[in-house]
Design a protein around this motif. Structure first.
Motif, short mmCIF file in Angstrom:
data_model
loop_
_atom_site.label_atom_id
_atom_site.label_comp_id
_atom_site.label_asym_id
_atom_site.label_seq_id
_atom_site.Cartn_x
_atom_site.Cartn_y
_atom_site.Cartn_z
N ASP A 1 0.84 -1.20 0.00
CA ASP A 1 0.00 0.00 0.00
C ASP A 1 0.87 1.25 0.00
O ASP A 1 2.11 1.17 0.01
CB ASP A 1 -1.00 -0.02 1.16
CG ASP A 1 -0.36 0.19 2.53
OD1 ASP A 1 0.84 0.52 2.62
OD2 ASP A 1 -1.07 0.03 3.54
N GLU B 1 -11.25 6.50 -3.11
CA GLU B 1 -11.04 6.08 -4.49
C GLU B 1 -12.38 5.83 -5.16
O GLU B 1 -13.18 5.01 -4.71
CB GLU B 1 -10.18 4.81 -4.52
CG GLU B 1 -9.63 4.47 -5.88
CD GLU B 1 -8.62 5.49 -6.35
OE1 GLU B 1 -8.71 5.89 -7.52
OE2 GLU B 1 -7.75 5.89 -5.55
N ASP C 1 -11.08 -4.88 -3.49
CA ASP C 1 -11.65 -3.54 -3.30
C ASP C 1 -10.60 -2.64 -2.67
O ASP C 1 -10.30 -2.74 -1.49
CB ASP C 1 -12.89 -3.62 -2.42
CG ASP C 1 -13.57 -2.27 -2.22
OD1 ASP C 1 -13.10 -1.29 -2.83
OD2 ASP C 1 -14.56 -2.21 -1.47
N VAL C 2 -10.01 -1.74 -3.47
CA VAL C 2 -8.94 -0.88 -2.99
C VAL C 2 -9.45 0.19 -2.02
O VAL C 2 -8.69 0.74 -1.23
CB VAL C 2 -8.20 -0.22 -4.18
CG1 VAL C 2 -9.05 0.86 -4.83
CG2 VAL C 2 -6.86 0.35 -3.76
N SER C 3 -10.77 0.47 -2.05
CA SER C 3 -11.30 1.55 -1.21
C SER C 3 -11.21 1.24 0.28
O SER C 3 -11.29 2.14 1.10
CB SER C 3 -12.75 1.85 -1.59
OG SER C 3 -13.60 0.77 -1.22
N LYS D 1 -6.28 -1.31 -13.05
CA LYS D 1 -7.68 -0.92 -13.06
C LYS D 1 -8.49 -1.85 -13.96
O LYS D 1 -7.92 -2.66 -14.71
CB LYS D 1 -7.81 0.54 -13.52
CG LYS D 1 -7.14 1.53 -12.58
CD LYS D 1 -7.42 2.97 -12.95
CE LYS D 1 -6.66 3.42 -14.18
NZ LYS D 1 -6.74 4.88 -14.39
N SER E 1 -13.10 1.65 -7.26
CA SER E 1 -12.52 0.89 -6.16
C SER E 1 -12.11 -0.52 -6.53
O SER E 1 -11.26 -1.12 -5.87
CB SER E 1 -13.51 0.83 -4.99
OG SER E 1 -14.71 0.20 -5.38
N TYR F 1 -2.80 1.05 -12.18
CA TYR F 1 -3.34 1.96 -11.17
C TYR F 1 -2.23 2.91 -10.76
O TYR F 1 -1.19 2.48 -10.24
CB TYR F 1 -3.86 1.15 -9.98
CG TYR F 1 -4.25 1.97 -8.78
CD1 TYR F 1 -5.05 3.09 -8.90
CD2 TYR F 1 -3.81 1.61 -7.51
CE1 TYR F 1 -5.41 3.85 -7.78
CE2 TYR F 1 -4.16 2.35 -6.39
CZ TYR F 1 -4.96 3.47 -6.54
OH TYR F 1 -5.31 4.21 -5.44
N VAL G 1 -0.86 -3.58 -9.41
CA VAL G 1 -2.29 -3.30 -9.29
C VAL G 1 -2.75 -2.60 -10.56
O VAL G 1 -2.15 -1.60 -10.99
CB VAL G 1 -2.58 -2.43 -8.05
CG1 VAL G 1 -4.08 -2.17 -7.94
CG2 VAL G 1 -2.06 -3.11 -6.78
N LEU H 1 -8.57 0.11 1.75
CA LEU H 1 -7.22 0.32 2.23
C LEU H 1 -7.06 1.71 2.80
O LEU H 1 -7.60 2.68 2.25
CB LEU H 1 -6.21 0.12 1.10
CG LEU H 1 -6.12 -1.29 0.50
CD1 LEU H 1 -5.13 -1.29 -0.65
CD2 LEU H 1 -5.72 -2.30 1.55
N MET I 1 -10.08 -3.19 -8.20
CA MET I 1 -8.79 -3.30 -8.87
C MET I 1 -8.42 -4.77 -9.06
O MET I 1 -8.97 -5.65 -8.39
CB MET I 1 -7.70 -2.59 -8.06
CG MET I 1 -7.95 -1.12 -7.80
SD MET I 1 -7.67 -0.11 -9.27
CE MET I 1 -8.23 1.49 -8.67
N ASP J 1 -0.46 2.76 -7.32
CA ASP J 1 0.31 1.58 -6.94
C ASP J 1 1.78 1.97 -6.84
O ASP J 1 2.38 2.39 -7.83
CB ASP J 1 0.12 0.49 -8.00
CG ASP J 1 0.97 -0.74 -7.74
OD1 ASP J 1 1.46 -0.90 -6.60
OD2 ASP J 1 1.14 -1.55 -8.67
#
Length: 444
Positions: free
Chosen positions: A27, A63, A53-55, A98, A66, A104, A96, A57, A68, A107
């Motif tokens: 992250d 984001e 789901d990156v949101s 999209k 979300s 992304y 990572v 983190l 990814m 990343d």
């Protein structure tokens, strides 16, 4: 670095009885994350179809897009030596992406990959050799980490003074099982403090290796009933833990871009410019190489960590030290970073700052071949010596106004780092410490 194919990985998984594969990524704060899949899902993982789901983190909760995907880097496949021999666990480090199949921008691995590619276009490749220090402390009855140690070992001490040597030996053996070439290891200056150095490599490989290194050190320490911490200053009035970074720059024809045998400092013109770029952007770089509140507790005169900005080929204690090794081994040693840094972001900003120096022919300040820390303030003023930022707040302010570093990180990622740092520093400034209570409560 391994040149594995998909078939190679399927074959190794079957031959070695691997049951789980951890898809690892990092992250923005340099914390390793992962998603575990079974062997039955390996084909899906290698097809880049594992989504998360990156949101959720920390630092990226706003984001908009979300969902990814994790794209495994096949060259990073490793089997964990410490797991069971039946139903083994392996890992793949991932990029990572999209949903539209583009990288992304947030990343950290992408940030470094882009910086490496841009330097390559200019004709340069950077090799990196880190020197990682850490503490080994006892845990309490519930397994929680403490800052307690029973040893009083010092620099280069051996057992029985060095009570951590068995744990350190097992860390090294485990790292070697995972393909690391260990250069040296030893007890450091402070009680319970240790250092393990591994062989240099290209920037991306070294960043991956640093993430793996920290995971291995913590895992093996726990197996010995200890807690390994890379916290820069876990105890006051003693030495902190740094991560000196050795930087080498090579041209595409393989020659060392930093070296000139005829120069009194052993530096080529590009070498001077590279230092110039680092020095120009160093205050903002510090926000990335020293990213925690605690990082700045290490910047205290008298405890080896550099406080003042200077460089030299003749003294051992400056911010940037030019090694006296010749030709291919000539390098620069940056002594300020610590291991809490996100290695991908740290190496990206160092590479881009140095190359910016070459591109714009930035000459550094004159080298200072004296011990800056022991100078009088009058002498430092005479030489116009500047200080590194002394707080995370000050370093964040420097990052906020450095256009080059903002462009390296990308505007969105830089804004997230700045926002998170400001929030953390504000919370820290509001705390009332035991020191304040002890010093003020009874007499004010």
């Amino acid at each position: 670095m391994h040149n594995y194919t998909r078939d190679d990985i399927f074959h190794m998984v079957e031959e070695e009885d691997v049951a789980f594969i951890r898809l690892q990524f990092t992250d923005i704060f340099g914390t390793m994350k992962n998603m575990a899949v079974t062997v039955g899902q390996l084909e899906k993982a290698l097809d880049n179809r594992c989504m998360f789901d990156v949101s959720s983190l920390e630092g990226v909760a706003d984001e908009e897009e979300s969902d990814m995907y994790l794209y495994p880097d096949l060259s990073t496949f490793e089997i964990f030596p410490w797991r069971p021999q039946q139903g083994k666990v392996a890992r793949l480090i991932c990029d990572v992406y999209k949903k539209d199949g583009t990288p992304y921008e947030g990343d950290p691995r992408y940030v470094l990959r882009k910086a490496v590619a841009e330097a390559k276009e200019m004709g340069y490749t950077m090799n990196v050799g880190p020197e990682c220090e850490f503490f080994l402390f006892h845990t309490d009855d519930d397994g929680r980490p403490t800052t307690v140690t029973h040893e009083q070992g010092g620099y280069f001490d051996v057992g029985p003074l060095d009570l951590g040597e068995n744990a350190r030996r097992d860390m090294i053996l485990t790292l070697e099982d995972m393909g690391f070439e260990i250069i040296s290891s030893h007890h450091e200056i402070a009680p319970a403090q240790h250092e393990i150095d591994f062989h240099y490599d290209e920037a991306m490989i070294t960043a991956d290796n640093l993430m793996t290194f920290k995971m291995v050190v913590k895992t093996i320490a726990k197996r010995h009933g200890l807690h390994a911490t890379f916290m820069p200053k876990p105890k006051s009035e003693t030495y902190g833990s740094g991560m000196h970074i050795n930087l080498s720059l090579y041209k595409n024809d393989g020659t060392n871009a930093l070296y000139n045998a005829e120069d009194e400092n052993g530096l080529s013109q590009e070498g001077y410019y590279f230092i110039g770029g680092l020095m120009k952007h160093m205050k903002a770089i510090t926000c990335i190489t020293n990213p925690t509140i605690n990082s700045y507790k290490r910047f205290v005169p008298g405890y080896e960590a550099p406080v003042y900005m200077g460089w030299s080929a003749k003294t051992r204690g400056p911010l940037i030290r030019v090694s006296m090794e010749k030709e291919d081994n000539s390098r620069l040693e940056l002594r300020s970073p610590d291991a809490t840094a996100n290695p991908y972001l740290a190496l990206a900003v160092l590479l881009k700052a140095g190359v910016d120096g070459i591109k714009n022919q930035i000459m550094p300040p004159k080298n200072i071949d004296e011990n800056i820390q022991k100078m009088t303030q009058e002498r430092r003023d005479e030489l116009q010596v500047e200080e590194l930022p002394r707080t995370l707040g000050a370093a964040t302010a420097e990052l906020e106004k450095d256009e080059l570093l903002i462009s390296v990180l990308g505007k969105e990622l830089a804004e997230k780092i700045i926002k998170a740092n400001k929030k953390e520093y504000k919370e820290y400034c509001m705390q009332v410490t035991d020191w304040e209570i002890d010093h003020y409560l009874y007499r004010l």
